[in-house]
Design an enzyme around this catalytic site. Structure first.
Site, short mmCIF file in Angstrom:
data_model
loop_
_atom_site.label_atom_id
_atom_site.label_comp_id
_atom_site.label_asym_id
_atom_site.label_seq_id
_atom_site.Cartn_x
_atom_site.Cartn_y
_atom_site.Cartn_z
N LYS A 1 -3.13 -37.41 -22.53
CA LYS A 1 -3.72 -37.41 -21.19
C LYS A 1 -4.73 -36.29 -21.01
O LYS A 1 -5.22 -36.07 -19.92
CB LYS A 1 -2.62 -37.25 -20.13
N SER B 1 -3.38 -42.18 -15.86
CA SER B 1 -2.62 -43.25 -16.49
C SER B 1 -3.38 -43.80 -17.70
O SER B 1 -4.57 -44.05 -17.62
CB SER B 1 -2.39 -44.39 -15.47
N ARG B 2 -2.66 -43.97 -18.80
CA ARG B 2 -3.27 -44.51 -20.03
C ARG B 2 -3.14 -46.03 -20.09
O ARG B 2 -3.04 -46.60 -21.15
CB ARG B 2 -2.63 -43.86 -21.26
N ASP C 1 1.48 -39.99 -13.32
CA ASP C 1 1.32 -41.15 -14.18
C ASP C 1 1.74 -42.35 -13.32
O ASP C 1 2.38 -42.18 -12.29
CB ASP C 1 2.23 -41.00 -15.40
N LEU C 2 1.38 -43.54 -13.74
CA LEU C 2 1.79 -44.73 -12.99
C LEU C 2 3.04 -45.39 -13.59
O LEU C 2 4.10 -45.40 -12.99
CB LEU C 2 0.64 -45.75 -12.94
N ASP C 3 2.89 -45.95 -14.80
CA ASP C 3 3.95 -46.75 -15.41
C ASP C 3 5.19 -45.91 -15.70
O ASP C 3 5.13 -44.90 -16.40
CB ASP C 3 3.46 -47.39 -16.70
N ASP D 1 6.40 -39.82 -17.62
CA ASP D 1 7.64 -40.24 -18.28
C ASP D 1 7.59 -40.12 -19.80
O ASP D 1 8.56 -40.47 -20.47
CB ASP D 1 7.96 -41.69 -17.90
#
Length: 184
Positions: free
Chosen positions: A103, A70-71, A27-29, A126
């Site tokens: 996801k 990533s959403r 994931d990114l954030d 996360d």
């Protein structure tokens, strides 16, 4: 701890295992970086969590593919940031879009694009709801609390190996690995 030292330790962790994932998805954030893309300006210079880049380089050196799920509703900003951080080319798939299906849709696309089966994938995120949903597909999924770091990476590689190992063998190897993890 610098990127080279993190990379070295990550390679040491990977070297302990005979069974490794073919693909690691991030994931990114709040997993690779400490912010939400939609709360940042595209003019800013982003930063990664301290261990993220070293872990990415270790995976690349070991020949393990990496991808993003990533959403984010601001995929344009995410892609700009990946480019600014000079890591965009490392990813074989970048599924960055807003979705109401947790996801799972991202992973369907990653699976179609790479042909890598779900049980050969390790995922870091996360958000517990994403971990739960993606785990249901057979992906080994690890919840991170303060971004991906060497401890969460060790946990992920260990869980992946445990999930992938034949149930009747490997007990000695698992004990050795757990001893290593607890001593670090």
């Amino acid at each position: 701890m610098g990127d080279d030292q993190v990379k070295s330790e990550a390679l040491q962790i990977l070297g302990l295992f005979q069974i490794l994932p073919r693909l690691v998805v991030f994931d990114l954030d709040y997993t690779l970086w400490p912010f939400y893309c939609e709360c940042r300006s595209r003019q800013e210079m982003p930063s990664l969590y301290p261990h993220a880049k070293g872990i990415l380089y270790a995976l690349k050196d070991k020949g393990i593919k990496v991808a993003i799920a990533s959403r984010s509703p601001t995929s344009d900003i995410a892609k700009i940031f990946l480019n600014r951080l000079e890591i965009e080319s490392m990813f074989v798939a970048k599924e960055i879009f807003s979705s109401w299906t947790h996801k799972t849709e991202h992973f369907q696309r990653i699976n179609q694009r790479t042909g890598i089966p779900y049980n050969s994938i390790l995922f870091f995120d996360d958000e517990g709801r994403n971990i739960k949903a993606v785990s249901g597909t057979g992906v080994t999924s690890i919840l991170v609390e303060n971004g991906v770091n060497l401890n969460s990476f060790k946990l992920g590689i260990t869980r992946f190996a445990q999930n992938s190992a034949p149930s009747t063998s490997g007990k000695q190897k698992q004990l050795k690995i757990l001893d290593f993890i607890h001593t670090k």
